[in-house]
Write an enzyme that holds these catalytic residues in place. Structure first.
Site, PDB file in Angstrom:
ATOM      1  N   ARG A 115      53.955 -68.100  84.780  1.00  0.00           N
ATOM      2  CA  ARG A 115      53.882 -66.646  84.575  1.00  0.00           C
ATOM      3  C   ARG A 115      55.214 -66.102  84.061  1.00  0.00           C
ATOM      4  O   ARG A 115      55.259 -65.220  83.213  1.00  0.00           O
ATOM      5  CB  ARG A 115      53.497 -65.936  85.875  1.00  0.00           C
ATOM      6  CG  ARG A 115      53.261 -64.437  85.662  1.00  0.00           C
ATOM      7  CD  ARG A 115      52.952 -63.724  86.956  1.00  0.00           C
ATOM      8  NE  ARG A 115      51.694 -64.162  87.512  1.00  0.00           N
ATOM      9  CZ  ARG A 115      51.344 -63.987  88.783  1.00  0.00           C
ATOM     10  NH1 ARG A 115      52.166 -63.412  89.629  1.00  0.00           N
ATOM     11  NH2 ARG A 115      50.179 -64.401  89.218  1.00  0.00           N
ATOM     12  N   LYS A 146      47.332 -70.130  90.725  1.00  0.00           N
ATOM     13  CA  LYS A 146      46.277 -70.190  91.740  1.00  0.00           C
ATOM     14  C   LYS A 146      45.004 -69.475  91.237  1.00  0.00           C
ATOM     15  O   LYS A 146      43.912 -69.999  91.334  1.00  0.00           O
ATOM     16  CB  LYS A 146      46.766 -69.550  93.061  1.00  0.00           C
ATOM     17  CG  LYS A 146      47.995 -70.261  93.651  1.00  0.00           C
ATOM     18  CD  LYS A 146      48.402 -69.700  94.981  1.00  0.00           C
ATOM     19  CE  LYS A 146      49.020 -68.324  94.926  1.00  0.00           C
ATOM     20  NZ  LYS A 146      50.306 -68.267  94.207  1.00  0.00           N
ATOM     21  N   THR A 147      45.208 -68.271  90.696  1.00  0.00           N
ATOM     22  CA  THR A 147      44.056 -67.515  90.196  1.00  0.00           C
ATOM     23  C   THR A 147      43.408 -68.241  89.021  1.00  0.00           C
ATOM     24  O   THR A 147      42.183 -68.326  88.920  1.00  0.00           O
ATOM     25  CB  THR A 147      44.512 -66.105  89.753  1.00  0.00           C
ATOM     26  OG1 THR A 147      45.190 -65.502  90.840  1.00  0.00           O
ATOM     27  CG2 THR A 147      43.340 -65.244  89.337  1.00  0.00           C
ATOM     28  N   ASP A 193      42.491 -63.076  96.685  1.00  0.00           N
ATOM     29  CA  ASP A 193      43.932 -63.285  96.517  1.00  0.00           C
ATOM     30  C   ASP A 193      44.654 -62.694  97.729  1.00  0.00           C
ATOM     31  O   ASP A 193      44.112 -61.806  98.400  1.00  0.00           O
ATOM     32  CB  ASP A 193      44.379 -62.590  95.222  1.00  0.00           C
ATOM     33  CG  ASP A 193      45.667 -63.175  94.677  1.00  0.00           C
ATOM     34  OD1 ASP A 193      46.165 -64.172  95.248  1.00  0.00           O
ATOM     35  OD2 ASP A 193      46.176 -62.640  93.679  1.00  0.00           O
ATOM     36  N   THR A 245      50.479 -66.813  99.037  1.00  0.00           N
ATOM     37  CA  THR A 245      51.862 -67.267  98.859  1.00  0.00           C
ATOM     38  C   THR A 245      52.464 -67.624 100.226  1.00  0.00           C
ATOM     39  O   THR A 245      53.553 -68.164 100.296  1.00  0.00           O
ATOM     40  CB  THR A 245      52.723 -66.148  98.237  1.00  0.00           C
ATOM     41  OG1 THR A 245      52.505 -64.955  98.981  1.00  0.00           O
ATOM     42  CG2 THR A 245      52.373 -65.924  96.775  1.00  0.00           C
TER      43      THR A 245
END
Ligand code: ADE
Length: 339
Positions: free
Chosen positions: A223, A70-71, A115, A164
């Site tokens: 990740r 997302k980032t 975030d 999330t």
């Protein structure tokens, strides 16, 4: 109009947080960003249209499990728009003054990335609405009887928010985004490509069988793949020649307590608690959280999605159930305490 800026604000730097993502491995253009094809396709159209109209793009919301990119997408969008990106997070914004300080310091066409946006408190959220809708910021100046509301005009900007837990975002907040995208888990093909790219960037010699093993243990999450790759590299350098083949990769994963499906101690403890303490379920999430001494949100957001994806867990109205596949994975024949 600096006199209209809120006084007694903490430094903006306090509320602007670093993204915490590995800068070396982060893709810096669309070609390097693997997977999420549908999202990429949509975003490219949004960006191209906005550039043609010389307007900022609509506010964008990304949601999905941690570690899915997302980032990274927010940074890619800013990059593509040749815009500055300022990053903060829901929990870093404690007071309305924090967000007022950030918003009133935006330059035209900046991207503001928030975030964990579901963790913004409702007072801050309300201060946000006019900023998102009509680029106005209402702030209180002064104290007591002389306090008055001042309206600041904000430059055109784009908010990109990530969460999330989209269900925890209020309806009014959700409706402020012109585009909302759900990031899904990656398929094996894409995770494999990501591992190959990361291995190249990090200069890790890893062969095809090892990549296959690592891909299966990566929880379909970039990740996780990148984190494991780095730890496997450490292991290979210390215990071997530095080259990663199937046997080094498996030995490193075992050393790290990660099984061939990517399950770690915490996942095992979670499933074994359902199987042995609660006779395989159904068991309510609150009872599980108490038994595991774990936060309910962590159970719902961190453990359960991947285990459900593997078919090891079912969420039913009566509670959580460990499936036959979970029993098989753990080599357990019947529920209940092991004798
Ligand atoms: N690293 C993290 N996410 C990635 C992605 N989607 N593509 C390429 N590299 C990544």
């Amino acid at each position: 109009m600096s006199k209209n800026k809120p006084v007694n604000n903490p430094s903006i730097a306090d509320a602007l947080v670093s993204s915490g993502i590995d800068q070396i491995l982060r893709p810096s253009n669309w070609d390097e960003y693997i997977g999420q094809e549908n999202i990429k396709k949509n975003i490219k159209v949004i960006i191209e249209a906005a550039i043609k109209r010389s307007e900022p793009i609509d506010h964008v919301l990304f949601y999905g499990q941690a570690g899915l990119g997302k980032t990274t997408l927010a940074y890619l969008i800013a990059n593509e728009l040749k815009a500055q990106i300022k990053t903060t997070s829901g929990p870093a914004l404690e007071k309305v003054g924090d967000i007022a300080a950030i918003l009133s310091n935006l330059e035209p066409y900046d991207v503001l990335f928030i975030d964990e946006v579901h963790r913004i408190n409702h007072l801050i959220e309300e201060a946000f609405y006019p900023a998102l809708e009509s680029r106005k910021l209402h702030i209180m100046v002064g104290k007591g009887p002389s306090a008055r509301s001042v309206t600041l005009d904000l430059p055109p900007f784009t908010l990109i928010a990530a969460t999330t837990r989209v269900n925890l975002l209020s309806g009014p907040m959700r409706s402020r985004f012109g585009a909302t995208f759900k990031l899904d888990y990656y398929n094996t093909h894409d995770i494999t490509k990501i591992i190959k790219r990361s291995a190249k960037v990090l200069n890790v010699a890893i062969d095809e069988p090892a990549i296959k093993i690592l891909a299966a243990a990566s929880r379909r999450t970039p990740r996780v793949a990148n984190r494991l790759l780095k730890r496997i590299r450490d292991y290979a350098e210390v215990k071997g020649t530095g080259e990663v083949n199937a046997s080094t990769c498996s030995a490193a994963l075992q050393f790290l307590g990660v099984d061939f499906l990517g399950l770690e101690d915490a996942d095992r403890r979670f499933l074994e608690t359902i199987i042995h303490k609660f006779n395989g379920g159904p068991v309510g999430v609150n009872a599980l959280a108490a038994a595991l001494n774990e936060d309910k949100g962590t159970i719902e957001d961190v453990y359960e999605p991947y285990l459900m994806g593997l078919g090891f867990l079912e969420r039913t109205p009566a509670g959580r159930i460990a499936t036959a596949a979970a029993y098989e994975h753990f080599g357990v024949k019947t529920a209940g305490k092991l004798v």
